[in-house]
Design a protein around this motif. Structure first.
Motif, short mmCIF file in Angstrom:
data_model
loop_
_atom_site.label_atom_id
_atom_site.label_comp_id
_atom_site.label_asym_id
_atom_site.label_seq_id
_atom_site.Cartn_x
_atom_site.Cartn_y
_atom_site.Cartn_z
N ASP A 31 35.39 37.62 34.54
CA ASP A 31 34.65 38.55 35.52
C ASP A 31 35.90 38.73 36.66
OD1 ASP A 31 33.18 39.93 37.31
OD2 ASP A 31 31.86 38.26 37.55
N PRO A 32 36.49 39.87 36.52
CA PRO A 32 37.48 39.94 37.79
C PRO A 32 36.93 39.77 39.28
CG PRO A 32 36.86 41.97 36.71
CD PRO A 32 36.25 41.11 35.99
N ASP A 33 35.55 40.01 39.27
CA ASP A 33 34.86 39.93 40.68
C ASP A 33 34.49 38.68 41.03
OD1 ASP A 33 35.47 42.77 41.15
OD2 ASP A 33 33.50 43.27 40.30
N GLU A 34 34.56 37.55 40.13
CA GLU A 34 34.38 36.43 40.31
C GLU A 34 35.26 35.59 41.37
OE1 GLU A 34 33.72 32.00 38.14
OE2 GLU A 34 34.35 33.72 37.08
N LYS A 35 34.61 35.13 42.33
CA LYS A 35 35.66 34.28 43.34
C LYS A 35 36.00 33.02 42.67
CE LYS A 35 33.99 36.57 47.51
NZ LYS A 35 33.48 36.45 48.80
N THR A 36 37.14 32.54 42.81
CA THR A 36 37.92 31.43 42.64
C THR A 36 38.36 30.64 43.69
OG1 THR A 36 38.64 32.58 40.58
CG2 THR A 36 39.71 30.51 40.94
N ASN A 60 50.41 22.79 50.73
CA ASN A 60 50.81 22.15 52.08
C ASN A 60 49.86 21.33 52.89
OD1 ASN A 60 52.84 21.50 54.07
ND2 ASN A 60 52.25 23.07 55.26
N CYS A 61 48.77 21.94 53.09
CA CYS A 61 47.81 21.30 54.11
C CYS A 61 46.42 21.07 53.56
CB CYS A 61 47.37 21.96 55.24
SG CYS A 61 46.58 23.77 55.15
N GLY A 62 45.90 21.59 52.21
CA GLY A 62 44.78 21.30 51.70
C GLY A 62 43.71 22.03 51.58
N THR A 63 43.95 23.15 52.65
CA THR A 63 42.71 23.85 52.90
C THR A 63 42.36 24.61 51.70
OG1 THR A 63 43.61 24.48 55.01
CG2 THR A 63 42.17 26.24 54.27
N VAL A 64 41.01 24.86 51.43
CA VAL A 64 40.42 25.50 50.20
C VAL A 64 39.74 26.73 50.70
CG1 VAL A 64 38.94 25.49 48.33
CG2 VAL A 64 40.09 23.13 49.17
N VAL A 65 40.04 27.86 50.10
CA VAL A 65 39.46 29.07 50.10
C VAL A 65 38.78 29.70 48.85
CG1 VAL A 65 40.60 29.83 52.23
CG2 VAL A 65 41.23 30.43 49.93
N ARG A 66 37.81 30.58 49.09
CA ARG A 66 37.25 31.25 47.72
C ARG A 66 37.53 32.95 47.87
NH1 ARG A 66 31.48 29.74 45.66
NH2 ARG A 66 32.40 31.03 44.01
N THR A 67 38.23 33.15 46.90
CA THR A 67 38.79 34.76 46.85
C THR A 67 38.97 35.40 45.63
OG1 THR A 67 40.04 36.17 47.83
CG2 THR A 67 40.98 34.14 47.14
N THR A 68 38.89 36.25 45.27
CA THR A 68 39.30 37.23 43.90
C THR A 68 40.68 37.24 43.74
OG1 THR A 68 38.95 39.13 45.04
CG2 THR A 68 36.84 38.20 44.04
N ASN A 69 41.47 36.85 44.74
CA ASN A 69 43.17 37.35 44.36
C ASN A 69 43.82 36.26 45.13
OD1 ASN A 69 42.59 37.77 47.19
ND2 ASN A 69 43.55 39.62 47.23
N GLN A 70 45.13 36.11 44.79
CA GLN A 70 46.14 35.08 45.04
C GLN A 70 46.36 35.12 46.61
OE1 GLN A 70 47.43 32.49 43.04
NE2 GLN A 70 48.52 31.64 44.76
N PRO A 71 45.78 34.05 47.26
CA PRO A 71 45.97 34.33 48.79
C PRO A 71 47.22 33.37 49.09
CG PRO A 71 44.46 32.59 48.37
CD PRO A 71 44.84 33.03 46.82
#
Length: 46
Positions: free
Chosen positions: A7-12, A18-29
């Motif tokens: 599902d290309p619209d699924e957030k990963t 470096n700092c361990g921050t986690v985000v959910r998005t559909t593309n490479q941030p």
């Protein structure tokens, strides 16, 4: 092997190398905190 529906619209979840921050998005941030590369947490580091 198990077939998984893509599902290309699924957030990963992506984690900052470096700092361990986690985000959910559909593309490479880039990290919103330190602006470095992030990794897809679904893909093993091995």
């Amino acid at each position: 092997m198990i077939d998984v529906d893509y599902d290309p619209d699924e957030k990963t979840r992506y984690e900052c190398f470096n700092c361990g921050t986690v985000v959910r998005t559909t593309n490479q941030p880039t990290c919103p905190d330190c602006h470095t590369e992030m990794r897809n947490r679904k893909i093993s580091l091995e």
